[in-house]
Motif scaffolding. Structure first.
Motif, PDB file in Angstrom:
ATOM      1  N   ARG A 248      28.558  22.050  28.526  1.00 32.61           N
ATOM      2  CA  ARG A 248      28.250  20.682  27.929  1.00 32.61           C
ATOM      3  C   ARG A 248      28.614  20.464  26.421  1.00 32.61           C
ATOM      4  NH1 ARG A 248      27.247  16.328  30.981  1.00 32.61           N
ATOM      5  NH2 ARG A 248      26.413  17.676  32.814  1.00 32.61           N
ATOM      6  N   GLU A 249      28.981  19.688  26.033  1.00 34.92           N
ATOM      7  CA  GLU A 249      29.010  19.347  24.517  1.00 34.92           C
ATOM      8  C   GLU A 249      27.499  19.487  23.880  1.00 34.92           C
ATOM      9  OE1 GLU A 249      30.240  16.300  21.071  1.00 34.92           O
ATOM     10  OE2 GLU A 249      30.764  15.802  23.033  1.00 34.92           O
ATOM     11  N   GLY A 250      27.438  20.438  22.874  1.00 31.36           N
ATOM     12  CA  GLY A 250      26.207  20.595  22.232  1.00 31.36           C
ATOM     13  C   GLY A 250      25.197  21.313  23.030  1.00 31.36           C
ATOM     14  N   ALA A 251      25.710  22.156  24.275  1.00 34.96           N
ATOM     15  CA  ALA A 251      24.555  22.999  24.980  1.00 34.96           C
ATOM     16  C   ALA A 251      24.665  24.371  24.350  1.00 34.96           C
ATOM     17  CB  ALA A 251      25.356  23.181  26.149  1.00 34.96           C
ATOM     18  N   ALA A 252      25.643  24.894  23.752  1.00 32.16           N
ATOM     19  CA  ALA A 252      25.640  26.251  23.075  1.00 32.16           C
ATOM     20  C   ALA A 252      24.975  26.330  21.742  1.00 32.16           C
ATOM     21  CB  ALA A 252      27.226  26.710  22.660  1.00 32.16           C
TER      22      ALA A 252
ATOM     23  N   GLU B 114      30.123  33.235  27.325  1.00 35.59           N
ATOM     24  CA  GLU B 114      30.992  34.218  26.647  1.00 35.59           C
ATOM     25  C   GLU B 114      31.976  33.352  25.686  1.00 35.59           C
ATOM     26  OE1 GLU B 114      33.951  38.095  26.996  1.00 35.59           O
ATOM     27  OE2 GLU B 114      32.697  37.312  28.773  1.00 35.59           O
ATOM     28  N   ARG B 115      32.660  32.295  26.398  1.00 34.25           N
ATOM     29  CA  ARG B 115      33.740  31.818  25.801  1.00 34.25           C
ATOM     30  C   ARG B 115      33.049  31.003  24.535  1.00 34.25           C
ATOM     31  NH1 ARG B 115      34.807  28.681  29.964  1.00 34.25           N
ATOM     32  NH2 ARG B 115      35.859  30.378  30.642  1.00 34.25           N
ATOM     33  N   GLU B 116      31.853  30.566  24.537  1.00 31.64           N
ATOM     34  CA  GLU B 116      31.174  29.735  23.418  1.00 31.64           C
ATOM     35  C   GLU B 116      30.524  30.949  22.513  1.00 31.64           C
ATOM     36  OE1 GLU B 116      31.342  26.879  22.629  1.00 31.64           O
ATOM     37  OE2 GLU B 116      32.405  25.831  24.444  1.00 31.64           O
ATOM     38  N   GLY B 117      30.416  32.409  22.788  1.00 32.55           N
ATOM     39  CA  GLY B 117      29.858  33.095  22.011  1.00 32.55           C
ATOM     40  C   GLY B 117      28.258  33.007  21.961  1.00 32.55           C
ATOM     41  N   VAL B 118      27.623  32.432  23.153  1.00 33.87           N
ATOM     42  CA  VAL B 118      26.191  32.380  23.062  1.00 33.87           C
ATOM     43  C   VAL B 118      25.494  33.246  24.274  1.00 33.87           C
ATOM     44  CG1 VAL B 118      26.414  30.331  24.427  1.00 33.87           C
ATOM     45  CG2 VAL B 118      24.462  30.553  22.966  1.00 33.87           C
ATOM     46  N   SER B 119      24.269  33.463  24.122  1.00 40.56           N
ATOM     47  CA  SER B 119      23.695  34.196  25.354  1.00 40.56           C
ATOM     48  C   SER B 119      22.351  33.582  25.544  1.00 40.56           C
ATOM     49  CB  SER B 119      23.497  35.520  24.956  1.00 40.56           C
ATOM     50  OG  SER B 119      22.930  36.041  23.835  1.00 40.56           O
TER      51      SER B 119
END
Length: 216
Positions: A74-78, A107-112
Motif C-alpha cells: 500500500r502507498e506509504g507502507a514501505a 523485494e519490489r519496494e527494496g524494504v524488509s
C-alpha cells in the motif's frame, strides 16, 4: 525496544493474494466471497483458507508466479516499515497469506522486515502446479500465539507490542497487543481496536503520538 506486527492482505497491501491467484483460474469471485465472509467472522478462518486453496488446485506454476508478482504494498507502507527499522523497532508481518507474495512485494519496494510468519501453497512433486492444499503456522495457529512467541524471542513485554490489522483473523493479536490499531477494520473487528486508521500516513502519526517512533 518495541515490536510492531502488521497483517498483510488488507493492511500493508490492498491486494488479496487468493483473489489474484483466483483470477488466474476463473474463481476470483468465489475467492472474494469466501474471503469477505471470513474477514467478517462469519466462517472459521482455517475452513475458509482451505476452501480457497482447494479452488486453486492445478494452477500452473507460471500463473502462480505471475499472480504473486502483482502483489503490491500500500502507498506509504514501505516508507513506514523503513522508518520503524531505522528507529530500532522490531518489525513483523503475521499473515494467513503466502510467503512468496509477501517476499515479492517487499523485494519490489527494496524494504524488509525482521520477521515474517505466513502460510504456503505447496506444489506437486514435479513443481508444475498447485496441489490445492495449504500449509503453515497460521492456518490453525493464531496470531496471538505468533505475537507472543515473537515478543518472547526478542525480549519484549506484551505491553510494548503493537498490532495492526483489519480482519477477523487479526482479532487474536489485536486483543493481546499492548496497542491495537485497526486499518480500515471490518465491522466485526473495529470494536476491538483501540485506534482506527485509514492510511499509512495516519498509522505513522499514531505511532509518533504513542512514542513508538521518535519525533523527527
Amino acid at each position: 525496544m518495541t515490536v510492531v506486527a502488521f497483517d498483510f492482505d488488507g493492511t500493508l497491501s490492498d491486494s488479496e493474494m487468493t483473489v489474484l491467484l483466483g483470477d488466474r483460474c476463473g474463481v476470483a469471485d468465489d475467492m472474494a466471497e469466501i474471503t469477505e465472509r471470513s474477514m467478517n467472522d462469519e466462517i472459521d478462518y482455517a475452513e475458509s483458507l482451505r476452501k480457497r486453496a482447494a479452488l486453486l488446485e492445478g494452477l500452473p506454476e507460471a500463473d502462480v508466479e505471475a499472480a504473486f508478482d502483482e502483489v503490491e504494498l500500500r502507498e506509504g507502507a514501505a516508507d513506514l516499515i523503513e522508518e520503524l527499522n531505522e528507529a530500532g523497532v522490531t518489525t513483523a508481518i503475521l499473515t494467513g497469506g503466502f510467503e512468496r507474495g509477501v517476499a515479492a512485494a517487499l523485494e519490489r519496494e527494496g524494504v524488509s522486515v525482521d520477521h515474517i510468519v505466513s502460510n504456503r501453497l505447496p506444489m506437486t512433486d514435479d513443481a508444475t502446479e498447485l496441489t490445492g492444499a495449504v500449509e503453515g503456522p497460521l492456518i490453525e495457529g493464531t496470531k496471538d500465539d505468533a505475537l507472543e512467541d515473537l515478543a518472547d524471542d526478542v525480549g519484549v513485554d506484551m505491553d510494548d507490542t503493537v498490532a495492526v490489522g483489519d480482519g477477523a483473523n487479526d482479532l487474536p493479536m489485536l486483543r493481546v497487543a499492548g496497542l491495537s490499531i485497526g486499518f480500515e477494520p471490518k465491522p466485526a473487528v473495529e470494536p476491538h481496536c483501540e485506534l482506527v486508521v485509514t492510511s499509512m500516513t495516519e498509522a505513522r502519526e499514531v505511532l509518533l503520538e504513542e512514542g513508538v517512533l521518535p519525533e523527527p
